[in-house]
Design an enzyme around this catalytic site. Structure first.
Site, mmCIF file in Angstrom:
data_model
loop_
_atom_site.group_PDB
_atom_site.id
_atom_site.type_symbol
_atom_site.label_atom_id
_atom_site.label_comp_id
_atom_site.label_asym_id
_atom_site.label_seq_id
_atom_site.Cartn_x
_atom_site.Cartn_y
_atom_site.Cartn_z
ATOM 1 N N ASP A 1 -11.224 -10.998 -0.754
ATOM 2 C CA ASP A 1 -12.272 -11.448 -0.170
ATOM 3 C C ASP A 1 -13.548 -10.656 -0.605
ATOM 4 O O ASP A 1 -13.551 -9.680 -1.243
ATOM 5 C CB ASP A 1 -12.174 -11.302 1.333
ATOM 6 C CG ASP A 1 -11.835 -9.867 1.789
ATOM 7 O OD1 ASP A 1 -11.909 -8.997 1.177
ATOM 8 O OD2 ASP A 1 -11.201 -9.662 3.087
ATOM 9 N N HIS B 1 -9.828 -6.857 -2.417
ATOM 10 C CA HIS B 1 -10.750 -6.856 -1.329
ATOM 11 C C HIS B 1 -12.046 -6.224 -2.123
ATOM 12 O O HIS B 1 -12.124 -4.959 -2.398
ATOM 13 C CB HIS B 1 -10.395 -6.007 -0.374
ATOM 14 C CG HIS B 1 -9.229 -6.534 0.408
ATOM 15 N ND1 HIS B 1 -9.366 -7.598 1.226
ATOM 16 C CD2 HIS B 1 -8.063 -5.976 0.532
ATOM 17 C CE1 HIS B 1 -8.336 -7.665 1.784
ATOM 18 N NE2 HIS B 1 -7.367 -6.999 1.481
ATOM 19 N N GLU C 1 -5.114 -10.948 -1.817
ATOM 20 C CA GLU C 1 -5.867 -10.716 -0.536
ATOM 21 C C GLU C 1 -7.473 -10.742 -0.907
ATOM 22 O O GLU C 1 -8.273 -10.214 -0.322
ATOM 23 C CB GLU C 1 -5.518 -9.344 0.309
ATOM 24 C CG GLU C 1 -3.975 -9.307 0.481
ATOM 25 C CD GLU C 1 -3.735 -8.001 1.484
ATOM 26 O OE1 GLU C 1 -4.531 -7.508 1.961
ATOM 27 O OE2 GLU C 1 -2.736 -7.711 1.324
ATOM 28 N N GLU D 1 0.704 -1.130 0.091
ATOM 29 C CA GLU D 1 -0.124 -0.006 -0.188
ATOM 30 C C GLU D 1 0.922 1.297 0.035
ATOM 31 O O GLU D 1 0.713 2.226 0.852
ATOM 32 C CB GLU D 1 -0.931 0.023 1.082
ATOM 33 C CG GLU D 1 -1.814 -1.171 0.993
ATOM 34 C CD GLU D 1 -2.960 -1.531 2.412
ATOM 35 O OE1 GLU D 1 -2.624 -0.568 3.272
ATOM 36 O OE2 GLU D 1 -3.546 -2.179 2.187
ATOM 37 N N ASN E 1 2.673 -4.556 -3.385
ATOM 38 C CA ASN E 1 1.153 -5.183 -3.251
ATOM 39 C C ASN E 1 0.642 -4.050 -3.106
ATOM 40 O O ASN E 1 0.832 -3.016 -2.115
ATOM 41 C CB ASN E 1 1.353 -6.093 -1.826
ATOM 42 C CG ASN E 1 0.172 -6.623 -2.026
ATOM 43 O OD1 ASN E 1 -0.550 -7.285 -2.756
ATOM 44 N ND2 ASN E 1 -0.538 -6.790 -0.505
HETATM 45 C C1 XIL Z 1 -5.456 -7.049 8.225
HETATM 46 C C2 XIL Z 1 -5.757 -8.432 9.089
HETATM 47 O O1 XIL Z 1 -6.381 -9.173 8.467
HETATM 48 C C3 XIL Z 1 -6.058 -8.014 10.473
HETATM 49 O O2 XIL Z 1 -6.072 -9.127 11.157
HETATM 50 C C4 XIL Z 1 -5.225 -6.903 11.049
HETATM 51 O O3 XIL Z 1 -5.717 -6.519 12.253
HETATM 52 C C5 XIL Z 1 -5.228 -5.593 10.239
HETATM 53 O O4 XIL Z 1 -4.753 -6.111 8.807
HETATM 54 N N1 XIL Z 1 -4.510 -5.018 3.683
HETATM 55 C C6 XIL Z 1 -3.431 -5.903 4.120
HETATM 56 C C7 XIL Z 1 -3.532 -6.549 5.175
HETATM 57 O O5 XIL Z 1 -2.393 -5.527 3.288
HETATM 58 O O6 XIL Z 1 -2.141 -6.783 5.824
HETATM 59 C C8 XIL Z 1 -4.674 -6.183 6.150
HETATM 60 O O7 XIL Z 1 -4.524 -7.594 6.903
HETATM 61 C C9 XIL Z 1 -5.719 -6.094 5.328
HETATM 62 C C10 XIL Z 1 -5.552 -5.058 4.068
#
Ligand code: XIL
Length: 405
Positions: free
Chosen positions: A328, A296, A326, A219, A260
């Site tokens: 979801d 996401h 990631e 990020e 990423n």
């Molecule tokens: C999130 C985890 O899933 C949580 O358990 C934690 O509290 C916060 O971070 N983008 C990312 C991840 O790159 O590292 C994040 O993970 C979700 C968003």
């Protein structure tokens, strides 16, 4: 050259990950087929119009049509009934790749306490990403203390069951230890640079050979395309990225190094910023091997397979590989059957885009089961439910990643 994984083609260059199905028309009996170019030696029976599935072994890339013709020539030479085999010819060649590996983000506390979680990870996934255990606050809690136990537990579990491991993450503005965010003495550019270099060197070095891919930077671009403002970027400057990527390469030359980011699934200023950044880094010799697309996919994000396909092509044109890192798809409760179907469709579109694109190497979901998803169990955001049962989205993703959507 872009090769759609499902393409039926005679000209695409083959690489070892491809499987070639050669349909031969011709003789019967036991045959030895293969080509000198591929050093393939397969003994098999070929009857009229038989389909042979053969893996392409390592060696120089060879075109599918050359491979097939050479296989037919070998069949003609080596068939027992030589005369009858004189007419062996290539009828059709299909090129396919094996399924794209499916991964999941893994939490050490869930792995220790939740048996269905453990068995879902081992049986339903091929790759694991420690969800928090490699973030700086967890792994480097004090200036001179590294704490690898939790991450080592996940890496050990995964590798003992044949799963690959992704490392997440080395350079990020969040989940930092207090000694970094509130130092006793203010950081200077060179002191913080040295902290970053040592952190990356130590963590990557600890897992050398066990973690195949690192999200080196996470990020680092804002929605408007500019660099994210973090303590690293503000104090060190924009070359905080150079420090992290170069130190990671030196600590494990065999690991793939990824930048990423979130919100880059479709065209826009955020994606433009990532493209500019990666182009500039690579032009200066900074070792960025891949771009991670977080994916996401919130309700209403409307990201489609064709958005992702265009995005992957744009990234691949920079000379890097791509992963979905990631994924979801949270839903607003209550979780109706219609919402479950819609979720499966959204997941399947993203997985299909990855399968279809030759540059996409892995599809990781952010969580093993709904019970431990960071989106909250009640949003049912991942592929396996809280009791360890795969949901419709799981079957849809598996099928898409195997090219069967
Ligand atoms: C999130 C985890 O899933 C949580 O358990 C934690 O509290 C916060 O971070 N983008 C990312 C991840 O790159 O590292 C994040 O993970 C979700 C968003």
């Amino acid at each position: 050259m872009r090769l759609g994984r499902r393409a039926t083609t005679l000209r695409a260059p083959l690489v070892p990950t491809h499987t070639v199905r050669v349909r031969l028309r011709g003789c019967g009996g036991r045959l030895r087929i293969g080509t000198d170019a591929t050093r393939l030696r397969t003994v098999t029976a070929v009857r009229s119009m038989q389909t042979l599935s053969v893996a392409v072994p390592s060696g120089r890339p060879v075109s599918a049509v050359r491979f097939a013709r050479a296989a037919a020539a070998r069949a003609r030479q080596n068939g027992r009934a030589r005369r009858a085999c004189a007419r062996v010819s290539v009828d059709r060649v299909d090129v396919a790749a094996p399924p794209v590996p499916l991964g999941a983000a893994v939490r050490d506390d869930a792995l220790a306490s939740d048996a269905p979680y453990r068995s879902a990870l081992a049986s339903d996934f091929r790759s694991a990403t420690p969800e928090n255990e490699l973030k700086m606050e967890a792994v480097h809690p004090q200036p001179d203390i590294y704490s690898f136990e939790r991450a080592d537990g996940i890496v050990g579990f995964a590798r003992s069951r044949g799963l690959a491991v992704r490392g997440h993450t080395l350079l990020w503005g969040e989940q930092l230890p207090r000694w970094v965010t509130s130092p006793v003495m203010p950081w200077t550019r060179s002191s913080l640079r040295e902290v970053l270099r040592r952190h990356v060197t130590t963590v990557v070095g600890h897992f050398r050979g066990r973690i195949d891919t690192w999200d080196v930077a996470n990020e680092v671009v804002r929605a408007d395309g500019s660099r994210s403002s973090t303590i690293w970027q503000r104090t060190i400057g924009d070359d905080d990225l150079d420090v992290a990527f170069r130190a990671a390469r030196a600590a494990d030359p065999g690991a793939r190094l990824v930048l990423n980011d979130n919100g880059i699934e479709r065209a826009g200023a955020h994606q433009d910023g990532v493209v500019r950044l990666v182009r500039d880094l690579r032009a200066r010799g900074v070792p960025v091997d891949g771009i991670g697309i977080q994916a996401h996919l919130d309700p209403g994000s409307g990201v489609t397979a064709s958005d992702l396909d265009r995005t992957m092509s744009r990234f691949a044109a920079l000379g890097v590989r791509v992963e979905i890192t990631e994924a979801d798809v949270p839903r607003s409760p209550p979780l109706t059957p219609a919402a479950t179907v819609a979720q499966a469709e959204t997941f399947a579109q993203a997985a299909d885009a990855c399968w279809q694109h030759a540059a996409c190497d892995r599809f990781t979901v952010w969580g093993v089961t709904d019970a431990h998803s960071w989106r909250g169990a009640d949003t049912g955001a991942v592929l396996v439910d809280g009791t360890g049962h795969p949901k419709p989205a799981y079957a849809a993703v598996r099928a898409a990643l195997a090219g069967r959507s």
